[in-house]
Write an enzyme that holds these catalytic residues in place. Structure first.
Site, PDB file in Angstrom:
ATOM      1  N   ASP A  93      10.773  -6.416  -8.471  1.00 10.49           N
ATOM      2  CA  ASP A  93      10.965  -7.045  -7.167  1.00 10.49           C
ATOM      3  C   ASP A  93      12.336  -6.647  -6.616  1.00 10.49           C
ATOM      4  O   ASP A  93      13.346  -6.658  -7.338  1.00 10.49           O
ATOM      5  CB  ASP A  93      10.851  -8.569  -7.295  1.00 10.49           C
ATOM      6  CG  ASP A  93      10.657  -9.246  -5.948  1.00 10.49           C
ATOM      7  OD1 ASP A  93       9.571  -9.784  -5.696  1.00 10.49           O
ATOM      8  OD2 ASP A  93      11.612  -9.219  -5.135  1.00 10.49           O
ATOM      9  N   HIS A 133      -0.489 -10.000  -4.800  1.00 13.53           N
ATOM     10  CA  HIS A 133       0.432  -9.603  -5.869  1.00 13.53           C
ATOM     11  C   HIS A 133       0.741 -10.799  -6.741  1.00 13.53           C
ATOM     12  O   HIS A 133       0.666 -11.944  -6.304  1.00 13.53           O
ATOM     13  CB  HIS A 133       1.716  -9.005  -5.285  1.00 13.53           C
ATOM     14  CG  HIS A 133       2.399  -9.894  -4.284  1.00 13.53           C
ATOM     15  ND1 HIS A 133       1.974  -9.976  -2.967  1.00 13.53           N
ATOM     16  CD2 HIS A 133       3.438 -10.748  -4.401  1.00 13.53           C
ATOM     17  CE1 HIS A 133       2.747 -10.838  -2.313  1.00 13.53           C
ATOM     18  NE2 HIS A 133       3.637 -11.339  -3.161  1.00 13.53           N
ATOM     19  N   CYS A 147       0.842  -1.199   0.000  1.00 15.34           N
ATOM     20  CA  CYS A 147       0.000   0.000   0.000  1.00 15.34           C
ATOM     21  C   CYS A 147       0.877   1.250   0.000  1.00 15.34           C
ATOM     22  O   CYS A 147       0.588   2.224  -0.706  1.00 15.34           O
ATOM     23  CB  CYS A 147      -0.933   0.011   1.205  1.00 15.34           C
ATOM     24  SG  CYS A 147      -2.387  -1.038   1.028  1.00 15.34           S
ATOM     25  N   HIS A 161      -0.474  -8.524   0.838  1.00 18.31           N
ATOM     26  CA  HIS A 161      -1.220  -7.666  -0.087  1.00 18.31           C
ATOM     27  C   HIS A 161      -1.103  -8.385  -1.426  1.00 18.31           C
ATOM     28  O   HIS A 161       0.021  -8.570  -1.939  1.00 18.31           O
ATOM     29  CB  HIS A 161      -0.600  -6.255  -0.109  1.00 18.31           C
ATOM     30  CG  HIS A 161      -1.246  -5.284  -1.059  1.00 18.31           C
ATOM     31  ND1 HIS A 161      -1.590  -3.995  -0.688  1.00 18.31           N
ATOM     32  CD2 HIS A 161      -1.584  -5.397  -2.368  1.00 18.31           C
ATOM     33  CE1 HIS A 161      -2.116  -3.367  -1.727  1.00 18.31           C
ATOM     34  NE2 HIS A 161      -2.123  -4.208  -2.770  1.00 18.31           N
TER      35      HIS A 161
HETATM   36  P1  AMP Z   1       5.661 -13.184  -1.649  1.00 18.09           P
HETATM   37  O1  AMP Z   1       6.747 -13.973  -0.957  1.00 18.09           O
HETATM   38  O2  AMP Z   1       4.946 -13.939  -2.727  1.00 18.09           O
HETATM   39  O3  AMP Z   1       4.719 -12.552  -0.640  1.00 18.09           O
HETATM   40  O4  AMP Z   1       6.402 -12.039  -2.419  1.00 18.09           O
HETATM   41  C1  AMP Z   1       6.763 -10.839  -1.852  1.00 18.09           C
HETATM   42  C2  AMP Z   1       7.822 -10.243  -2.745  1.00 18.09           C
HETATM   43  O5  AMP Z   1       7.911  -8.876  -2.477  1.00 18.09           O
HETATM   44  C3  AMP Z   1       9.210 -10.848  -2.562  1.00 18.09           C
HETATM   45  O6  AMP Z   1       9.664 -11.418  -3.786  1.00 18.09           O
HETATM   46  C4  AMP Z   1      10.050  -9.642  -2.124  1.00 18.09           C
HETATM   47  O7  AMP Z   1      11.350  -9.672  -2.656  1.00 18.09           O
HETATM   48  C5  AMP Z   1       9.244  -8.484  -2.648  1.00 18.09           C
HETATM   49  N1  AMP Z   1       9.407  -7.220  -1.941  1.00 18.09           N
HETATM   50  C6  AMP Z   1       9.332  -7.031  -0.592  1.00 18.09           C
HETATM   51  N2  AMP Z   1       9.508  -5.714  -0.325  1.00 18.09           N
HETATM   52  C7  AMP Z   1       9.659  -5.084  -1.502  1.00 18.09           C
HETATM   53  C8  AMP Z   1       9.877  -3.728  -1.886  1.00 18.09           C
HETATM   54  N3  AMP Z   1       9.964  -2.740  -0.984  1.00 18.09           N
HETATM   55  N4  AMP Z   1      10.003  -3.433  -3.209  1.00 18.09           N
HETATM   56  C9  AMP Z   1       9.927  -4.414  -4.118  1.00 18.09           C
HETATM   57  N5  AMP Z   1       9.711  -5.709  -3.836  1.00 18.09           N
HETATM   58  C10 AMP Z   1       9.591  -6.050  -2.535  1.00 18.09           C
HETATM   59 ZN    ZN Z   2      -1.805  -3.253   1.200  1.00 12.73          ZN
END
Ligand code: AMP
Ligand code: ZN
Length: 114
Positions: free
Chosen positions: A30, A100, A7, A98
């Site tokens: 990512d 994705h 968010c 959230h």
């Molecule tokens: P998941 O494990 O499916 O919930 O994926 C979450 C993803 O978000 C992971 O691949 C993280 O590397 C990525 N992530 C977490 N924080 C950030 C951020 N600030 N900017 C970009 N990607 C992020």
């Molecule tokens: Zn959110």
């Protein structure tokens, strides 16, 4: 949603490498890529996970896949192929609550996934 990192990215309170944005979704790189192309397509609306989607999200979810296809074209992984992953819940490996969609490409992926 309070204290939700995605968010905050959607609201531009914290920076990201934004690659696409419209009224329904945004997409950014990512921070910890697992493939040469690793983009997250994120609905702007805070939905915790796939467990929380409902009938009124059908258009949004369909739109996510159209955007993912456009990005696959833009990042030149459309022809060779790519993978879209949604992790859901603890066993699914979800770490950000959230909804994705991971768009992954630029290398070959194995199947079944580990
Ligand atoms: P998941 O494990 O499916 O919930 O994926 C979450 C993803 O978000 C992971 O691949 C993280 O590397 C990525 N992530 C977490 N924080 C950030 C951020 N600030 N900017 C970009 N990607 C992020
Ligand atoms: Zn959110």
């Amino acid at each position: 949603m309070n204290n939700c990192i995605f968010c905050k990215i959607v609201e531009k309170q914290i920076p990201s490498e934004l690659v696409y944005e419209d009224e329904l979704v945004c997409a950014f790189k990512d921070i910890n890529p697992t493939a040469p192309v690793h983009i997250l397509v994120v609905p702007k609306q805070h939905i915790e996970s796939l467990n929380e989607i409902e009938d009124n999200h059908k258009q949004l979810i369909g739109h996510v896949f159209i955007v993912a296809k456009l990005l696959a074209d833009k990042f030149e992984i459309k022809e060779k192929g790519f993978r879209i992953v949604v992790n859901c819940g603890q066993d699914g490996g979800q770490t950000v609550n959230h909804l994705h969609f991971h768009l992954l490409g630029g290398r070959k992926f194995s199947w079944p996934a580990g």
